[in-house]
Write an enzyme that holds these catalytic residues in place. Structure first.
Site, mmCIF file in Angstrom:
data_model
loop_
_atom_site.group_PDB
_atom_site.id
_atom_site.type_symbol
_atom_site.label_atom_id
_atom_site.label_comp_id
_atom_site.label_asym_id
_atom_site.label_seq_id
_atom_site.Cartn_x
_atom_site.Cartn_y
_atom_site.Cartn_z
ATOM 1 N N ASP A 1 39.179 38.308 36.718
ATOM 2 C CA ASP A 1 39.782 37.904 37.984
ATOM 3 C C ASP A 1 39.118 36.613 38.477
ATOM 4 O O ASP A 1 38.137 36.156 37.886
ATOM 5 C CB ASP A 1 39.608 39.049 38.995
ATOM 6 C CG ASP A 1 40.743 39.114 39.999
ATOM 7 O OD1 ASP A 1 41.470 38.112 40.127
ATOM 8 O OD2 ASP A 1 40.903 40.154 40.667
ATOM 9 N N ASP B 1 49.936 39.631 43.754
ATOM 10 C CA ASP B 1 49.781 41.049 43.399
ATOM 11 C C ASP B 1 51.038 41.862 43.705
ATOM 12 O O ASP B 1 51.680 41.677 44.743
ATOM 13 C CB ASP B 1 48.650 41.680 44.222
ATOM 14 C CG ASP B 1 47.281 41.170 43.807
ATOM 15 O OD1 ASP B 1 47.199 40.289 42.933
ATOM 16 O OD2 ASP B 1 46.296 41.667 44.370
HETATM 17 C C1 GLA Z 1 42.985 40.834 42.891
HETATM 18 C C2 GLA Z 1 43.855 41.062 41.655
HETATM 19 C C3 GLA Z 1 44.315 42.502 41.627
HETATM 20 C C4 GLA Z 1 43.103 43.425 41.605
HETATM 21 C C5 GLA Z 1 42.213 43.141 42.812
HETATM 22 C C6 GLA Z 1 40.906 43.898 42.724
HETATM 23 O O1 GLA Z 1 43.731 40.947 44.060
HETATM 24 O O2 GLA Z 1 44.953 40.201 41.636
HETATM 25 O O3 GLA Z 1 45.114 42.734 40.484
HETATM 26 O O4 GLA Z 1 42.395 43.239 40.410
HETATM 27 O O5 GLA Z 1 41.900 41.757 42.908
HETATM 28 O O6 GLA Z 1 40.079 43.678 43.817
#
Ligand code: GLA
Length: 406
Positions: free
Chosen positions: A158, A219
């Site tokens: 990430d 997301d």
């Molecule tokens: C980001 C990512 C998500 C998840 C969260 C975890 O928002 O895009 O897919 O991994 O972090 O904190």
């Protein structure tokens, strides 16, 4: 040499190398914790649903015992919040000792004995999105070596809490570090999603060479509105995104949220069909211990899985968008087959939609066999110029698997 020069030299070196790890020749299928279970670390009050080794072992058991594994769902992927609050005295990442008492190596061993693969999560930056220890540039090699030592099969890296320069250096460095471990670790990069997902901010030539898949966009959540937003973004930007996908390198529109609380059956059917057309990873984020029969049937639909896993790995495209509010998608498949999805953007009433294969650019001098992927209905000898009429319900789809007849 300044940091900016350093970044461009590294990008140049990376762009002459291909990611030759031989992994993810078809989009990965499996399960991923985040959307459903988030950062629930409260194992005292919610032992069944907190991020713990038990949760991942439960999901592994379900994948094996409920017929998922044999359909290709083999990844059991962790996300944020598996770590202890601090690294150990050697600077190594460690799992939270209360929630993962036997450590990640033991969990990986369990997952492997069940014939599955384990995915892990880290964040390039000071800390993860949820505030756990991050992988700063000086930790990249050490963390790659740790994941390899534990027997991890996939890494999602990430990008919270890192600068543009750190991302430009770190994603490449992690790719090289994973390769250098000698272990086969698939590499999922969130970098593009932190840079708006499109060129010129994102260098997709580089992405294809360093990552097996990448998040391009925001997301997903347990919401039909969010699914549609993602579908629209991928479709509106398909000229850029569609050519990027292929064996070993995939666009990732994020997890599949079928089986949770928000989506209707028709919306769930559309979600699955569109992820198949997009050649997207099918990483379910739901509770496999508690899934309705309808959700199970949609997620285990063999034809949709076959379309998603087609060996050519060509991502499909939206080929028609007009005032009918029925968007048509087409994905070319091996052996001259094609998948068609008729997707209703209407939210009012069912629509009778008339078209012909000819109108959808199929060769005029042939007859075709069409199979309705959800109803199983097969029609042989369909002439390209013969009109057909489909009933398409609000937010729903009709999906056809089409093969030319000899
Ligand atoms: C980001 C990512 C998500 C998840 C969260 C975890 O928002 O895009 O897919 O991994 O972090 O904190």
């Amino acid at each position: 040499m300044g940091l900016a020069d350093c970044v461009s030299v590294i990008s140049l070196i990376a762009s002459t190398l291909a990611l030759e790890n031989g992994l993810l020749l078809t989009p990965p299928m499996g399960w991923l914790a985040w959307e459903r279970f988030r950062c629930n670390v409260d194992c005292d009050r919610d032992p069944e649903n907190c991020i713990s080794e038990q949760l991942f072992m439960d999901m592994a058991d379900r994948l094996v015992e409920d017929g998922w594994k044999e359909l290709g769902y083999v990844y059991v992927n962790m996300d944020d919040c598996w770590m202890a609050r601090d690294r150990d005295t050697q600077g190594k990442l460690v799992a939270d000792p209360g929630r993962f008492p036997r450590g990640i190596k033991a969990l990986a061993d369990y997952i492997h004995t069940r014939g599955l693969k384990l995915g892990i999560y880290a964040d390039l930056g000071q800390r993860t999105c949820a505030g756990y220890p991050g992988t700063t540039l000086d930790k990249v090699e050490q963390d790659a070596a740790t994941f390899a030592e534990w027997g991890v099969d996939m890494l999602k890296l990430d990008g919270c809490h890192s600068s543009l320069e750190e991302q430009a250096l770190g994603y490449v460095r992690m790719s090289e570090a994973l390769q250098a471990t000698g272990h086969r670790i698939a590499y999922s990069c969130s970098w593009p999603a932190y840079r708006g997902g499109l060129p010129p901010e994102v260098d997709y030539t580089l992405m294809k060479k360093i990552c097996n898949m990448w998040r391009n966009y925001n997301d997903i959540e347990d919401s039909w509105g969010r699914v549609v937003k993602i579908v629209d973004w991928y479709s509106d930007n398909q000229d850029v995104l569609q050519p990027l996908a292929g064996p070993g390198h995939w666009n990732d529109p994020d997890m599949v949220v079928i089986g949770n609380f928000a989506l209707s059956i028709e919306e769930s059917k559309s979600h699955m069909a569109l992820w198949a057309i997009f050649a997207a990873p099918i990483l379910m984020s739901n509770d496999l211990r508690d899934l309705s029969q309808d959700s199970r049937l949609i997620l285990q639909n063999k034809m949709l899985i076959r379309i998603n896993q087609d060996p050519l790995g060509i991502q499909g495209r939206r080929i028609l968008k007009d005032s009918t509010m029925i968007d048509v998608y087409m994905r070319p498949l091996a052996q001259s087959a094609k998948a068609l999805v008729f997707f209703s953007r209407r939210v009012d009433r069912p629509i009778l939609y008339t078209s012909s294969l000819l109108k959808l650019n199929f060769a005029s001098n042939r007859a075709y066999q069409t199979e309705d992927v959800y109803s199983g209905e097969i029609l042989r000898g369909r002439k390209a110029d013969a009109n057909f009429t489909l009933l398409i319900v609000p937010s729903g789809v009709v999906v056809w698997y089409v093969i030319p007849m000899v």
